[in-house]
Structure formats: structure tokens, C-alpha cells
Motif scaffolding. Sequence first.
Motif, PDB file in Angstrom:
ATOM      1  N   ALA A 152       0.826  -1.148   0.059  1.00 56.25           N
ATOM      2  CA  ALA A 152      -0.039  -0.047   0.024  1.00 56.25           C
ATOM      3  C   ALA A 152       0.804   1.261   0.009  1.00 56.25           C
ATOM      4  O   ALA A 152       0.811   2.155  -0.831  1.00 56.25           O
ATOM      5  N   ALA A 153       1.805   1.290   1.077  1.00 52.90           N
ATOM      6  CA  ALA A 153       2.881   2.563   0.851  1.00 52.90           C
ATOM      7  C   ALA A 153       3.551   2.929  -0.446  1.00 52.90           C
ATOM      8  O   ALA A 153       3.533   3.802  -0.788  1.00 52.90           O
ATOM      9  N   ILE A 154       4.038   1.643  -1.240  1.00 52.28           N
ATOM     10  CA  ILE A 154       4.669   1.741  -2.270  1.00 52.28           C
ATOM     11  C   ILE A 154       3.657   2.322  -3.369  1.00 52.28           C
ATOM     12  O   ILE A 154       3.962   3.454  -4.105  1.00 52.28           O
ATOM     13  N   GLN A 155       2.403   1.566  -3.420  1.00 57.02           N
ATOM     14  CA  GLN A 155       1.535   2.205  -4.474  1.00 57.02           C
ATOM     15  C   GLN A 155       1.020   3.679  -4.318  1.00 57.02           C
ATOM     16  O   GLN A 155       1.243   4.248  -5.164  1.00 57.02           O
ATOM     17  N   LEU A 156       0.670   3.776  -3.019  1.00 57.70           N
ATOM     18  CA  LEU A 156      -0.126   5.366  -3.041  1.00 57.70           C
ATOM     19  C   LEU A 156       0.989   6.386  -3.034  1.00 57.70           C
ATOM     20  O   LEU A 156       0.810   7.340  -3.752  1.00 57.70           O
ATOM     21  N   LEU A 157       2.290   6.189  -2.447  1.00 53.87           N
ATOM     22  CA  LEU A 157       3.131   7.194  -2.593  1.00 53.87           C
ATOM     23  C   LEU A 157       3.638   7.480  -3.963  1.00 53.87           C
ATOM     24  O   LEU A 157       3.789   8.349  -4.655  1.00 53.87           O
ATOM     25  N   SER A 158       3.684   6.172  -4.825  1.00 49.43           N
ATOM     26  CA  SER A 158       4.103   6.452  -6.163  1.00 49.43           C
ATOM     27  C   SER A 158       3.028   7.166  -7.101  1.00 49.43           C
ATOM     28  O   SER A 158       3.535   8.088  -7.784  1.00 49.43           O
ATOM     29  N   PHE A 159       1.787   6.683  -6.908  1.00 57.14           N
ATOM     30  CA  PHE A 159       0.892   7.556  -7.867  1.00 57.14           C
ATOM     31  C   PHE A 159       0.527   8.826  -7.188  1.00 57.14           C
ATOM     32  O   PHE A 159       0.022   9.776  -8.029  1.00 57.14           O
ATOM     33  N   GLU A 160       0.846   9.056  -6.096  1.00 58.60           N
ATOM     34  CA  GLU A 160       0.686  10.421  -5.727  1.00 58.60           C
ATOM     35  C   GLU A 160       1.445  11.374  -6.263  1.00 58.60           C
ATOM     36  O   GLU A 160       1.160  12.424  -6.819  1.00 58.60           O
ATOM     37  N   VAL A 161       2.914  10.922  -6.300  1.00 59.98           N
ATOM     38  CA  VAL A 161       3.595  11.983  -7.058  1.00 59.98           C
ATOM     39  C   VAL A 161       3.393  12.013  -8.524  1.00 59.98           C
ATOM     40  O   VAL A 161       3.434  13.183  -9.059  1.00 59.98           O
ATOM     41  N   VAL A 162       2.992  10.848  -9.142  1.00 58.08           N
ATOM     42  CA  VAL A 162       2.523  11.282 -10.594  1.00 58.08           C
ATOM     43  C   VAL A 162       1.155  12.035 -10.764  1.00 58.08           C
ATOM     44  O   VAL A 162       1.121  13.283 -11.292  1.00 58.08           O
ATOM     45  N   SER A 163       0.267  11.976  -9.762  1.00 56.15           N
ATOM     46  CA  SER A 163      -1.229  12.728  -9.950  1.00 56.15           C
ATOM     47  C   SER A 163      -0.422  14.385  -9.530  1.00 56.15           C
ATOM     48  O   SER A 163      -1.330  15.206 -10.163  1.00 56.15           O
ATOM     49  N   THR A 164       0.194  14.728  -8.676  1.00 58.11           N
ATOM     50  CA  THR A 164       0.737  15.752  -8.164  1.00 58.11           C
ATOM     51  C   THR A 164       1.409  16.474  -9.511  1.00 58.11           C
ATOM     52  O   THR A 164       0.992  17.632  -9.758  1.00 58.11           O
ATOM     53  N   LEU A 165       2.439  15.920  -9.987  1.00 55.97           N
ATOM     54  CA  LEU A 165       2.990  16.246 -11.162  1.00 55.97           C
ATOM     55  C   LEU A 165       2.080  16.737 -12.369  1.00 55.97           C
ATOM     56  O   LEU A 165       2.092  17.576 -13.268  1.00 55.97           O
ATOM     57  N   THR A 166       1.150  15.544 -12.530  1.00 55.65           N
ATOM     58  CA  THR A 166       0.277  15.699 -13.654  1.00 55.65           C
ATOM     59  C   THR A 166      -0.537  16.931 -13.707  1.00 55.65           C
ATOM     60  O   THR A 166      -0.872  17.525 -14.546  1.00 55.65           O
ATOM     61  N   ILE A 167      -0.899  17.193 -12.482  1.00 57.70           N
ATOM     62  CA  ILE A 167      -2.015  18.431 -12.477  1.00 57.70           C
ATOM     63  C   ILE A 167      -1.352  19.967 -12.373  1.00 57.70           C
ATOM     64  O   ILE A 167      -2.033  20.730 -12.372  1.00 57.70           O
ATOM     65  N   LEU A 168      -0.040  19.690 -12.548  1.00 59.91           N
ATOM     66  CA  LEU A 168       0.690  21.207 -12.548  1.00 59.91           C
ATOM     67  C   LEU A 168       0.516  21.842 -13.854  1.00 59.91           C
ATOM     68  O   LEU A 168       0.299  22.999 -13.911  1.00 59.91           O
ATOM     69  N   ALA A 169       0.494  21.011 -14.948  1.00 59.75           N
ATOM     70  CA  ALA A 169       0.046  21.653 -16.301  1.00 59.75           C
ATOM     71  C   ALA A 169      -1.130  22.233 -16.304  1.00 59.75           C
ATOM     72  O   ALA A 169      -1.236  23.529 -16.843  1.00 59.75           O
ATOM     73  N   PRO A 170      -2.366  21.766 -15.909  1.00 59.63           N
ATOM     74  CA  PRO A 170      -3.622  22.613 -15.890  1.00 59.63           C
ATOM     75  C   PRO A 170      -3.596  23.895 -14.905  1.00 59.63           C
ATOM     76  O   PRO A 170      -4.162  24.890 -15.341  1.00 59.63           O
ATOM     77  N   LEU A 171      -2.937  23.458 -13.821  1.00 61.77           N
ATOM     78  CA  LEU A 171      -2.845  24.736 -12.949  1.00 61.77           C
ATOM     79  C   LEU A 171      -1.832  25.824 -13.557  1.00 61.77           C
ATOM     80  O   LEU A 171      -2.170  27.045 -13.149  1.00 61.77           O
ATOM     81  N   MET A 172      -0.742  25.538 -14.323  1.00 63.60           N
ATOM     82  CA  MET A 172      -0.301  26.543 -15.009  1.00 63.60           C
ATOM     83  C   MET A 172      -1.181  27.495 -15.947  1.00 63.60           C
ATOM     84  O   MET A 172      -0.816  28.679 -16.190  1.00 63.60           O
ATOM     85  N   ALA A 316       4.079  12.823 -17.729  1.00 65.85           N
ATOM     86  CA  ALA A 316       3.727  14.026 -16.708  1.00 65.85           C
ATOM     87  C   ALA A 316       4.865  15.134 -16.923  1.00 65.85           C
ATOM     88  O   ALA A 316       4.564  16.337 -17.131  1.00 65.85           O
ATOM     89  N   LEU A 317       6.074  14.979 -16.962  1.00 67.18           N
ATOM     90  CA  LEU A 317       7.102  15.795 -17.056  1.00 67.18           C
ATOM     91  C   LEU A 317       6.980  16.667 -18.438  1.00 67.18           C
ATOM     92  O   LEU A 317       7.344  17.483 -18.522  1.00 67.18           O
ATOM     93  N   LEU A 318       6.954  15.510 -19.206  1.00 69.77           N
ATOM     94  CA  LEU A 318       7.088  16.228 -20.930  1.00 69.77           C
ATOM     95  C   LEU A 318       5.854  17.125 -20.950  1.00 69.77           C
ATOM     96  O   LEU A 318       6.104  17.984 -21.626  1.00 69.77           O
ATOM     97  N   ASN A 319       4.509  16.637 -20.444  1.00 70.94           N
ATOM     98  CA  ASN A 319       3.493  17.602 -20.755  1.00 70.94           C
ATOM     99  C   ASN A 319       3.708  18.848 -19.850  1.00 70.94           C
ATOM    100  O   ASN A 319       3.432  19.856 -20.467  1.00 70.94           O
ATOM    101  N   ILE A 320       4.423  18.933 -18.853  1.00 75.01           N
ATOM    102  CA  ILE A 320       4.634  20.210 -18.071  1.00 75.01           C
ATOM    103  C   ILE A 320       5.406  20.965 -18.865  1.00 75.01           C
ATOM    104  O   ILE A 320       5.520  22.248 -18.937  1.00 75.01           O
ATOM    105  N   LEU A 321       6.774  20.480 -19.326  1.00 74.48           N
ATOM    106  CA  LEU A 321       7.602  20.758 -20.309  1.00 74.48           C
ATOM    107  C   LEU A 321       6.974  21.710 -21.644  1.00 74.48           C
ATOM    108  O   LEU A 321       7.240  22.950 -21.883  1.00 74.48           O
ATOM    109  N   ILE A 322       6.187  20.970 -22.319  1.00 76.18           N
ATOM    110  CA  ILE A 322       5.367  21.541 -23.632  1.00 76.18           C
ATOM    111  C   ILE A 322       4.419  22.612 -23.159  1.00 76.18           C
ATOM    112  O   ILE A 322       4.298  23.565 -23.888  1.00 76.18           O
ATOM    113  N   THR A 323       3.484  22.432 -21.724  1.00 79.11           N
ATOM    114  CA  THR A 323       2.678  23.504 -21.604  1.00 79.11           C
ATOM    115  C   THR A 323       3.586  24.857 -21.295  1.00 79.11           C
ATOM    116  O   THR A 323       3.057  25.939 -21.551  1.00 79.11           O
ATOM    117  N   SER A 324       4.677  24.630 -20.606  1.00 78.76           N
ATOM    118  CA  SER A 324       5.308  25.861 -20.073  1.00 78.76           C
ATOM    119  C   SER A 324       6.024  26.420 -21.413  1.00 78.76           C
ATOM    120  O   SER A 324       5.822  27.812 -21.459  1.00 78.76           O
TER     121      SER A 324
END
Length: 329
Positions: A152-172, A316-324
Amino acid sequence: MSAFIVETLIKILILVLVFSFLGGFATYIERKILAFFQRRLGPSYVGPWGLFQVIADGIKLFSKEDILPQNANKIIFTIAPVIAMMSAFVSMAPIPFFGNFMIFGYEIRPIISDINIGLLFFLAMGSVGIYAPLLAGLSSSSKYSLIGAARAAIQLLSFEVVSTLTILAPLMIVGSLSLVEINNYQSGGILNWLVFKQPLAFLLFLIASYAELNRTPFDLLEHEAEIVAGYATEYSGLKWGMFFLAEYAHLFAFCFVISLIFFGGFNPLWIIPGGIAIILKVCFFVFLSMWARATFPHVRPDQLMYMCWKIMMPLALLNILITSIAILL
């Protein structure tokens, strides 16, 4: 000031009662949908169309013997499911479920707290929920529960990182962490929905959300095909039910957030009023999660981590770069 406190307490009470009911009722809906996909009946004996099965399950949970393992840390063992419930319900505080409306000349705002970092608060409080399976596994004095807690710790922590990074592009693009402001940004019509500007972010956030929620095919926290139930192996009765009630409540919260960020939120949709529009969107995403459960096979832990860190994270990182770059140009 006293009127504000009373109004807030009433909102909290309504939120807890409504989403507790929805969490229980969602179990019936899911069983019916899975039965439809698998060509069987599902709940059908208790009440008309099996509707009273929810009440029967509730009575069973409340009346079933509450077993405490002999060598468990009883305090932490008891607190763990409470943390799961609190994490799910507290994370709903900054969510505007509908637009403002009037009752007897008094304006009602269907949000508990409109803070300017609403989305960050939602993600942060949701991540606190990781302590529930972690403490449950550690306190149970069971190797099966401990292994389930580690997964549970491995799965939740891993996908929390992805979801947080993913949401940065719309927030920008929006320039605000407030879910109300994100909703207002899309008020110009369906073409202003962020899903058309950030389709990759929507897809990644949706998958990461389902993984964080322990939805099939990502349900490695308590795999239904296994003999044991992961971190919840030693739980029974109401404590066991609290974990899964929190899971369904969190599912509704995530579906509201996805609708608010990417699909215009509670803005009117053609002739459909905004309040009805967001309910339809949330119902669709709840159905989509159940559809995915009925369709896709389970993934192995190594496949899940590969998808998270080697596919979704770079995208997710590529999407942030393209959006910026697009914003700068």
C-alpha cells in the motif's frame, strides 16, 4: 460569526451523512454493474431489485463480532480505520459541489471552505490516508497484513507523485489552486473545458486517481483474488467496513475534482443546469471506474511500478515542459 459556525457545522454534517450513504449505496450499484457485464443477476432477493441489500450489509457490519488480534497494538489498530474515514471526508472541505443558490433569501455556498489552495489541500489530505493501511498493517501483528501495508505504501506514494506532477500543467494555465477559480475559468462553454487543452494530463490524472483509490485493475492493497485481504486481513465488522466506506467516499471526491478541473465543473451545460450537469459528470466517472473493474485484468506489482515510474512519470514531466513552452510563446 455564530451563524457562519452553525452553517459550517450543518454543511459538515450533511456532507458526512450524504457521502456515507453514497458510499454504501455505491456497493450495490457496483455489484449490479459488474453483474450486468458478467451476465448474472447481482443482488436481487432482499427487497425490490435487491435494493435492501445495502441495509442488510449495514446491519451485518454493525452486528458482526469485532475481533482484536491477541498481539496487536489495540490503540493503533482501532485508530487506523478512523484515519481512513477522516482523510476521505476532510479532503472534501475545499470542493465546491454545486454553484451558489438561494433559500428563503439566504445565499447557500455548497462548499465548506473556499481556500485559495483548495486543490493542494485536497491532494495533501488524501495523501494522509496512506497512514491508514500503513498503521493497520504494522499494528496487526500479522505478516500478511505487514506485506499488504508495504504494498500500500509503495503504490500510494508512487501514484501520488504522478498525480501531483500531472496536475501542474492545468494549474499553469489557470494560475490558481482554488477549485472555484478552476471551475470559473471554464465558464465560457464546453470549448473552454481544460480536457481539450490538457488531454494527456486528464488521462494521467484519471489513471493515477484510480490507482490511489485502490480500484481494479490496480487493487494490490487488498487483492480480491487472494486468500488474505492485505492490510485489512485481521479486521472484521465495522472497522473493516470503515476502510471500504472511506474508499468509496474518496472515489466520489475524486470524481468531483476531475469534473471540476477538466470538464467544466458546475457550469451550465447547454440547457442543463450546472448542478445537474456536475452530478451527471460525477456519475459517469463513478460508472467508468466500475466499468474498468469489470473489463481489465489485474496487473502485477512490477507492472504497476513500471507503468508509474517509466511511462506515466516521463509523460507527466513532458506535458509540463510542453505546456510551459506554449505559455511562454
